[in-house]
Design an enzyme around this catalytic site. Structure first.
Site, PDB file in Angstrom:
ATOM      1  N   LYS A  76       0.862  -1.182   0.000  1.00  0.00           N
ATOM      2  CA  LYS A  76       0.000   0.000   0.000  1.00  0.00           C
ATOM      3  C   LYS A  76       0.906   1.242   0.000  1.00  0.00           C
ATOM      4  O   LYS A  76       2.001   1.222   0.588  1.00  0.00           O
ATOM      5  CB  LYS A  76      -0.865  -0.062   1.272  1.00  0.00           C
ATOM      6  CG  LYS A  76      -1.959   0.974   1.384  1.00  0.00           C
ATOM      7  CD  LYS A  76      -2.803   0.690   2.638  1.00  0.00           C
ATOM      8  CE  LYS A  76      -3.912   1.700   2.856  1.00  0.00           C
ATOM      9  NZ  LYS A  76      -4.748   1.386   4.032  1.00  0.00           N
ATOM     10  N   SER A 151      -9.611   1.442   3.020  1.00  0.00           N
ATOM     11  CA  SER A 151      -8.777   2.233   2.153  1.00  0.00           C
ATOM     12  C   SER A 151      -7.744   1.439   1.352  1.00  0.00           C
ATOM     13  O   SER A 151      -7.203   1.953   0.376  1.00  0.00           O
ATOM     14  CB  SER A 151      -8.049   3.277   3.000  1.00  0.00           C
ATOM     15  OG  SER A 151      -7.198   2.657   3.934  1.00  0.00           O
ATOM     16  N   SER A 175      -9.724  -1.132   7.100  1.00  0.00           N
ATOM     17  CA  SER A 175      -9.168  -0.964   5.748  1.00  0.00           C
ATOM     18  C   SER A 175      -8.496  -2.174   5.133  1.00  0.00           C
ATOM     19  O   SER A 175      -8.147  -2.139   3.954  1.00  0.00           O
ATOM     20  CB  SER A 175      -8.182   0.200   5.732  1.00  0.00           C
ATOM     21  OG  SER A 175      -8.896   1.396   5.610  1.00  0.00           O
TER      22      SER A 175
END
Ligand code: GLN
Length: 474
Positions: A76, A151, A175
């Site tokens: 990420k 996310s 997330s």
């Protein structure tokens, strides 16, 4: 091609059937082939191929094959990784190259894993759909018109699309688990402190955790056993006695007691999702263990508590982006205050600004007691209530999200609608316990995730149990 289990990838490498270079080339070409899903912000083509070459040379020279030798992965974009910019999908960090690297990435690299790309996300990890990315929206692998969740949407979709065998993400309020549920992969959020957060951009420091996306529990465990453990660079990391081990401990199923969280099966749950969840729970019941409904009344307050405490911590953590030391700086400013104001006004997106305002409000002297302090009190109540339930039950179970993936744009006009997506995931972060989303079935060809929670520090037991579930019912 679909990636085999990670241990087989490493075996093929050590037996000479494949090379690290081939693996990296496959992963990079997978990214290109799946470009319409917009899973990644940047790629590390040159760096990854160079790293692969060194690993291939080591193998040719009969050096010991590391645990993740030549295994490509995606991180990420809030993990500091050498060789690529780290933006956290925000304009304020566009083009930022970090002077050091995340401990989790160091640990993966020291076992031979190769980071091939940085995944898209909601800017600063604020969101549940990647629509808050300042750059673009990641598309759902099962329907291009829907969100991949967030996310960590880019990390989840990359594994679902078989671009890489695993990816890493962060989970502050869901997330990892929520996008895993939307994308039909295994998403694991460990106990608070299980993985070092050194070199990962902070969102809510009392809630942030680092975990993995993969296709199965064996791979989850394999990677977690490498990244978990004490780190002197992060004083919140747990002692190594809690570390995740890559060894499945067989369980006596008849001794296990599971609690279905009653509040998570209430009216706001999509009835079709409920059917999938209840059918999965029925199959688990048939494994011969005790399953009861349990009530945790304070769980209904978790979302409100989260949306007070999280913005408070966000406001504090984002104060470092002041346009002076790193990141975007407004160069035409007339004085220091103007520089702060313009750098932050131009650099931050809407959601970051909303959270800074809410966070500053709940921390301000006139409102601190009414909001921040009260939320902390309720958080303690929630922790006590979970501890109480865990006296009688080993694991808790329920849906990960009240619904399947929604259409792009469907919830972006209402913050409340968007925040409600997190209603079943935030409690685990507030309490600090490990939680996981497992693929459980489909509603109209859209995936549904089953959530399991364990006791704090007992991540190994939760993974042992998930392994039993995978073997028995999947
Ligand atoms: N969706 C939640 C939020 O927007 C959780 C985010 C996260 O876990 N990073 O706060």
């Amino acid at each position: 091609m679909s990636w085999p289990k990670i241990e087989s990838i490493v075996e093929s490498l050590s037996s000479g059937q494949t090379t690290a270079t081939e693996n990296v080339k496959v992963a990079l070409s997978n990214i290109k082939k799946n470009s319409q899903y917009q899973t990644v912000i940047s790629t590390l083509d040159k760096e990854a191929l160079e790293r692969a070459k060194l690993i291939d040379l080591d193998i040719l020279n009969n050096k010991k094959v590391a645990k993740l030798a030549g295994v490509p992965f995606i991180a990420k974009d809030n993990f500091l990784v050498f060789g690529a910019p780290t933006t956290a999908a925000s304009n304020i960090l566009k083009g930022f190259h970090a002077p050091y690297q995340a401990t989790a990435i160091d640990k993966l690299e020291s076992e031979g894993a190769i980071c091939v790309a940085k995944a898209n996300m909601d800017a600063f990890a604020h969101g549940s759909s990647t629509e808050n990315s300042d750059f673009f929206v990641t598309k759902n692998p099962y329907d291009l018109e829907r969100v991949a969740g967030g996310s960590s949407g880019g990390s989840a979709a990359s594994v679902a699309l078989d671009i890489v065998p695993f990816s890493v993400g962060t989970d502050t309020g869901g997330s990892i688990r929520q996008p895993a549920s939307f994308c039909n992969v295994v998403g694991f959020k460990p106990s608070y402190g299980m993985v070092s957060r050194s070199g990962v951009i902070a969102m809510g420091s009392s809630l942030d955790t680092i975990g993995t996306f993969s296709k199965n529990i064996a791979d989850t465990r394999y990677v977690m056993s490498i990244i978990s453990g004490r780190d002197p660079l992060d004083s919140t990391t747990l002692d190594d006695s809690f570390k995740i081990v890559n060894k499945h401990q067989k369980m006596t199923l008849s001794k296990i007691k599971i609690g279905i969280i009653k509040e998570y099966l209430a009216d706001d749950l999509n009835p079709d999702v409920k059917k999938v969840i209840l059918s999965a729970i029925n199959k688990i019941k048939r494994m011969g263990l005790v399953v009861d409904e349990v009530s945790i009344p304070s769980i209904d307050l978790a979302l409100s508590v989260y949306y007070v405490l999280c913005p408070a911590e966000v406001a504090s953590n984002l104060s470092r982006y002041d346009g002076q030391r790193f990141g975007y700086s407004y160069l035409e400013a007339s004085n220091l205050e103007d520089s702060y104001l313009k750098s932050r006004t131009i650099g931050f997106g809407d959601e970051a600004k909303t959270r800074i305002m809410i966070g500053s409000y709940v921390l301000s002297s006139g409102y601190y007691d009414a909001y921040y302090k009260k939320a902390q009190t309720v958080r303690t109540k929630l922790i006590n209530d979970f501890n109480q339930v865990f006296k009688n039950y080993d694991f808790l179970i329920g849906p990960t999200v009240p619904d399947v993936a929604f259409k792009i744009g469907e919830k972006s006009s209402s913050k409340l609608e968007m925040y409600l997506n997190d209603i079943m995931t935030v409690a685990a972060n507030l309490v600090g316990i490990p939680a996981i989303s497992l693929p459980a079935g489909f509603v109209n060809n859209l995936p549904v995730g089953l959530q399991l929670m364990g006791q704090i520090g007992k991540d190994n037991q939760l993974l042992d149990f998930c392994q039993e579930i995978e073997e028995n019912i999947c």
